[in-house]
Design a protein around this motif. Structure first.
Motif, PDB file in Angstrom:
ATOM      1  N   LEU A  44       0.911  -1.163   0.120  1.00 53.61           N
ATOM      2  CA  LEU A  44       0.053   0.042  -0.167  1.00 53.61           C
ATOM      3  C   LEU A  44       0.916   1.259  -0.097  1.00 53.61           C
ATOM      4  O   LEU A  44       0.638   2.126  -0.745  1.00 53.61           O
ATOM      5  N   ILE A  45       1.747   1.367   0.949  1.00 48.94           N
ATOM      6  CA  ILE A  45       2.554   2.654   1.120  1.00 48.94           C
ATOM      7  C   ILE A  45       3.618   2.706  -0.231  1.00 48.94           C
ATOM      8  O   ILE A  45       3.672   3.946  -0.662  1.00 48.94           O
ATOM      9  N   ASN A  46       3.834   1.765  -1.182  1.00 45.61           N
ATOM     10  CA  ASN A  46       4.728   1.901  -2.154  1.00 45.61           C
ATOM     11  C   ASN A  46       3.778   2.207  -3.488  1.00 45.61           C
ATOM     12  O   ASN A  46       4.341   2.559  -4.477  1.00 45.61           O
ATOM     13  N   ARG A  47       2.346   2.247  -3.210  1.00 48.16           N
ATOM     14  CA  ARG A  47       1.724   2.809  -4.161  1.00 48.16           C
ATOM     15  C   ARG A  47       2.010   4.347  -4.516  1.00 48.16           C
ATOM     16  O   ARG A  47       1.976   5.316  -3.737  1.00 48.16           O
ATOM     17  N   LYS A  74       4.876   9.991   1.923  1.00 50.09           N
ATOM     18  CA  LYS A  74       3.462  10.187   2.187  1.00 50.09           C
ATOM     19  C   LYS A  74       3.282  10.787   3.508  1.00 50.09           C
ATOM     20  O   LYS A  74       3.954  10.853   4.371  1.00 50.09           O
ATOM     21  N   ASP A  75       1.900  11.632   3.630  1.00 52.05           N
ATOM     22  CA  ASP A  75       1.507  12.239   4.947  1.00 52.05           C
ATOM     23  C   ASP A  75       0.958  11.076   5.746  1.00 52.05           C
ATOM     24  O   ASP A  75       0.418  10.245   5.219  1.00 52.05           O
ATOM     25  N   VAL A  76       0.786  11.244   7.159  1.00 54.24           N
ATOM     26  CA  VAL A  76       0.461  10.169   7.870  1.00 54.24           C
ATOM     27  C   VAL A  76      -0.546  10.814   8.936  1.00 54.24           C
ATOM     28  O   VAL A  76      -0.010  11.665   9.684  1.00 54.24           O
ATOM     29  N   ILE A  77      -1.282  10.061   9.326  1.00 57.38           N
ATOM     30  CA  ILE A  77      -2.114  10.174  10.697  1.00 57.38           C
ATOM     31  C   ILE A  77      -2.015   8.877  11.200  1.00 57.38           C
ATOM     32  O   ILE A  77      -2.427   7.795  10.811  1.00 57.38           O
ATOM     33  N   CYS A  78      -1.764   8.827  12.516  1.00 56.60           N
ATOM     34  CA  CYS A  78      -1.278   7.734  13.092  1.00 56.60           C
ATOM     35  C   CYS A  78      -1.863   7.737  14.360  1.00 56.60           C
ATOM     36  O   CYS A  78      -1.902   8.613  15.420  1.00 56.60           O
ATOM     37  N   GLU A  79      -2.371   6.460  15.027  1.00 62.02           N
ATOM     38  CA  GLU A  79      -3.292   6.177  16.271  1.00 62.02           C
ATOM     39  C   GLU A  79      -2.404   6.696  17.362  1.00 62.02           C
ATOM     40  O   GLU A  79      -0.873   6.243  17.209  1.00 62.02           O
ATOM     41  N   LYS A  80      -2.789   6.746  18.368  1.00 61.61           N
ATOM     42  CA  LYS A  80      -2.075   6.816  19.861  1.00 61.61           C
ATOM     43  C   LYS A  80      -2.231   5.694  20.523  1.00 61.61           C
ATOM     44  O   LYS A  80      -3.230   4.958  20.424  1.00 61.61           O
ATOM     45  N   PRO A  81      -1.619   5.251  21.422  1.00 60.69           N
ATOM     46  CA  PRO A  81      -0.176   5.836  21.768  1.00 60.69           C
ATOM     47  C   PRO A  81       0.639   5.538  20.701  1.00 60.69           C
ATOM     48  O   PRO A  81       0.658   4.743  20.071  1.00 60.69           O
ATOM     49  N   LEU A  82       1.565   6.730  20.440  1.00 63.74           N
ATOM     50  CA  LEU A  82       2.162   6.718  19.327  1.00 63.74           C
ATOM     51  C   LEU A  82       3.339   5.748  18.971  1.00 63.74           C
ATOM     52  O   LEU A  82       3.605   5.361  17.939  1.00 63.74           O
ATOM     53  N   ILE A 382      13.123  -1.843  12.395  1.00 65.20           N
ATOM     54  CA  ILE A 382      13.482  -0.412  11.863  1.00 65.20           C
ATOM     55  C   ILE A 382      14.462  -0.536  10.836  1.00 65.20           C
ATOM     56  O   ILE A 382      14.335   0.054   9.892  1.00 65.20           O
ATOM     57  N   LYS A 383      15.439  -1.148  10.895  1.00 67.37           N
ATOM     58  CA  LYS A 383      16.560  -1.046  10.083  1.00 67.37           C
ATOM     59  C   LYS A 383      16.394  -1.484   8.516  1.00 67.37           C
ATOM     60  O   LYS A 383      17.022  -1.262   7.816  1.00 67.37           O
ATOM     61  N   ASN A 384      15.368  -2.292   8.578  1.00 65.35           N
ATOM     62  CA  ASN A 384      14.944  -2.698   7.302  1.00 65.35           C
ATOM     63  C   ASN A 384      14.130  -1.943   6.334  1.00 65.35           C
ATOM     64  O   ASN A 384      13.748  -2.137   5.253  1.00 65.35           O
ATOM     65  N   ILE A 385      13.686  -0.577   7.023  1.00 65.19           N
ATOM     66  CA  ILE A 385      12.696   0.150   6.363  1.00 65.19           C
ATOM     67  C   ILE A 385      13.302   0.602   4.776  1.00 65.19           C
ATOM     68  O   ILE A 385      12.341   0.523   3.898  1.00 65.19           O
ATOM     69  N   ASP A 386      14.235   1.249   4.866  1.00 66.27           N
ATOM     70  CA  ASP A 386      14.734   1.659   3.624  1.00 66.27           C
ATOM     71  C   ASP A 386      14.664   0.628   2.426  1.00 66.27           C
ATOM     72  O   ASP A 386      14.553   0.913   1.400  1.00 66.27           O
ATOM     73  N   SER A 387      14.817  -0.507   2.780  1.00 62.97           N
ATOM     74  CA  SER A 387      14.886  -1.703   1.676  1.00 62.97           C
ATOM     75  C   SER A 387      13.518  -1.978   1.249  1.00 62.97           C
ATOM     76  O   SER A 387      13.364  -2.609   0.182  1.00 62.97           O
ATOM     77  N   TRP A 388      12.479  -1.521   2.002  1.00 56.05           N
ATOM     78  CA  TRP A 388      11.357  -1.788   1.497  1.00 56.05           C
ATOM     79  C   TRP A 388      10.514  -0.956   0.763  1.00 56.05           C
ATOM     80  O   TRP A 388       9.405  -0.946   0.133  1.00 56.05           O
ATOM     81  N   ILE A 389      11.256   0.074   0.661  1.00 59.29           N
ATOM     82  CA  ILE A 389      10.739   1.356   0.022  1.00 59.29           C
ATOM     83  C   ILE A 389      11.094   1.129  -1.688  1.00 59.29           C
ATOM     84  O   ILE A 389      12.242   1.250  -2.051  1.00 59.29           O
ATOM     85  N   ASN A 390      10.048   1.477  -2.628  1.00 57.71           N
ATOM     86  CA  ASN A 390      10.184   1.560  -3.916  1.00 57.71           C
ATOM     87  C   ASN A 390      10.227   2.902  -4.166  1.00 57.71           C
ATOM     88  O   ASN A 390       9.016   3.656  -4.170  1.00 57.71           O
ATOM     89  N   ARG A 391      11.277   3.633  -4.579  1.00 59.82           N
ATOM     90  CA  ARG A 391      11.092   5.007  -4.896  1.00 59.82           C
ATOM     91  C   ARG A 391      10.820   5.506  -6.110  1.00 59.82           C
ATOM     92  O   ARG A 391      11.250   5.150  -7.153  1.00 59.82           O
ATOM     93  N   HIS A 392       9.354   5.644  -6.187  1.00 63.25           N
ATOM     94  CA  HIS A 392       8.803   6.089  -7.411  1.00 63.25           C
ATOM     95  C   HIS A 392       9.145   7.516  -8.069  1.00 63.25           C
ATOM     96  O   HIS A 392       9.380   8.207  -7.352  1.00 63.25           O
TER      97      HIS A 392
END
Length: 393
Positions: A44-47, A74-82, A382-392
């Motif tokens: 979803l995030i990579n769309r 992407k802009d983000v709204i995230c539930e709490k507790p953050l 968390i260290k794996n996040i960058d590898s998950w992102i397809n930079r469109h």
């Protein structure tokens, strides 16, 4: 337009998709193309056609997709507790600072007229100098789903990706009560009532005390914890004392939900959720805030009644369009829940702790500082996040 939904629980995802489809089919008729579904949030995030995401996951799944979404533009709204830990919250704040994305901590408090009013009165000296803050949170473990009493290990339901639901947390056998509606009563996924209701009322205490981007300098808490290997192992009863650099003391304890500011010239409070304001002198409540005094941020839509609509979601959408900061950006949400996190750490260690809000570390207590982070199970670190992102493009 909501163009996609995502969940690791397929029946819930189908319910969400049906709700979205019903809404847009009615509004747009034959022109509506349908809402997509994703079982993996990374898809979803990579769309490239998605501008913003709403993260409504269990607490241990807040920071990782929020950071990934921000890095993916992407802009983000995230539930709490953050956040699940203090260090995760700081990483999220730093990511938002560098990416400059719009972010909203999804709490309605700062759009409720009663709560804006009490903090304005306090910050404008209507009770003199603040001396003490009393925060009362509900106790016990709330039965928020029909699975609350289903605590025995059983087979994983069809369509539920339980391994992914657990994410960075240690693998544990499936029990219905571990997941939907009850996860906040397990320390692997959250922090109990202190982080649950604390995300609301500690936020107001920090706002009224003008410390919403800082925190206390000392904490000592006492709580009654079940055995750590119990399914529900957060403290259902507690009393946590804090001290701020400005001399203000604060107690956060279980009881009837409410908030009370005490000062050198009186007090002001409310009891129960969205209860009316009460004060030591009725004149405090009738006071006018002058044009040259402190006026706290009011969103375009302020919730004046229990049935009013607007709140954090309307403010988020307005800010996505205007590119202005939301009323509860990441730093505020992070600082609020950090107060709760260090309270839980003090209770678990059974001693008073000194806290440095500037560097977000305990002073002279290496053991306590190890509890500001948690080991993250692969591959969900968390260290794996960058590898998950397809930079469109």
């Amino acid at each position: 337009q909501v163009v996609a939904v995502c969940d690791v629980d397929e029946p819930r995802m189908l319910t969400a998709q049906a709700k979205v489809d019903a809404h847009y089919a009615q509004k747009r008729g034959k022109n509506y193309q349908g809402c997509a579904m994703h079982g993996d949030f990374r898809d979803l995030i990579n769309r490239p056609d998605i501008d913003a995401v709403a993260i409504c996951t269990p607490d241990h799944w807040h920071v990782i997709p929020a950071m990934m979404a921000a890095k993916a533009g992407k802009d983000v709204i995230c539930e709490k507790p953050l956040s699940l830990t203090v260090e995760e919250g700081r990483l999220l704040c730093d990511t938002l600072y560098h990416t400059r994305r719009v972010f909203q901590t999804a709490s309605e408090n700062r759009s409720i007229e009663t709560y804006i009013r009490i903090c304005e009165l306090v910050r404008n000296g209507r009770i003199g100098d603040i001396t003490h803050i009393q925060v009362m949170l509900p106790g016990g473990n709330d039965k928020r789903s029909g699975q609350f009493d289903q605590r025995e290990t059983t087979s994983i339901p069809k369509g539920f990706n339980y391994e992914m639901w657990q994410g960075q947390t240690p693998l544990a056998p499936y029990a219905p009560a571990r997941c939907h509606g009850s996860f906040r009563w397990n320390l692997a996924y959250s922090g109990g009532r202190l982080t649950d209701w604390g995300a609301h009322l500690i936020d107001l205490a920090q706002w009224g005390n003008s410390t919403e981007t800082s925190g206390p300098v000392a904490v000592r808490g006492v709580g009654k914890f079940p055995p750590r290997d119990a399914l529900f192992n957060t403290a259902p009863e507690f009393s946590v004392d804090y001290r701020y650099a400005n001399g203000v003391t604060m107690n956060v304890a279980t009881g009837t939900a409410g908030l009370r500011f005490e000062g050198t010239e009186g007090w002001i409070a409310f009891e129960k959720w969205r209860g009316p304001l009460i004060a030591s002198n009725p004149a405090i409540l009738e006071s006018k805030i002058g044009p040259n005094e402190v006026h706290l941020h009011r969103p375009r839509v302020v919730i004046a009644r229990r049935d009013s609509k607007g709140g954090e979601h309307r403010n988020f959408l307005d800010c996505v369009k205007s590119r202005r900061p939301c009323y509860a950006p990441a730093e505020i949400g992070h600082r609020t829940i950090s107060v709760a996190h260090i309270g839980n750490i003090s209770m678990l260690l059974g001693r008073e702790l000194k806290w440095d809000p500037e560097i977000e570390r305990f002073v002279g207590d290496a053991e306590a500082n190890t509890m500001l982070r948690r080991e993250q199970r692969e591959p969900w670190a968390i260290k794996n996040i960058d590898s998950w992102i397809n930079r469109h493009a």
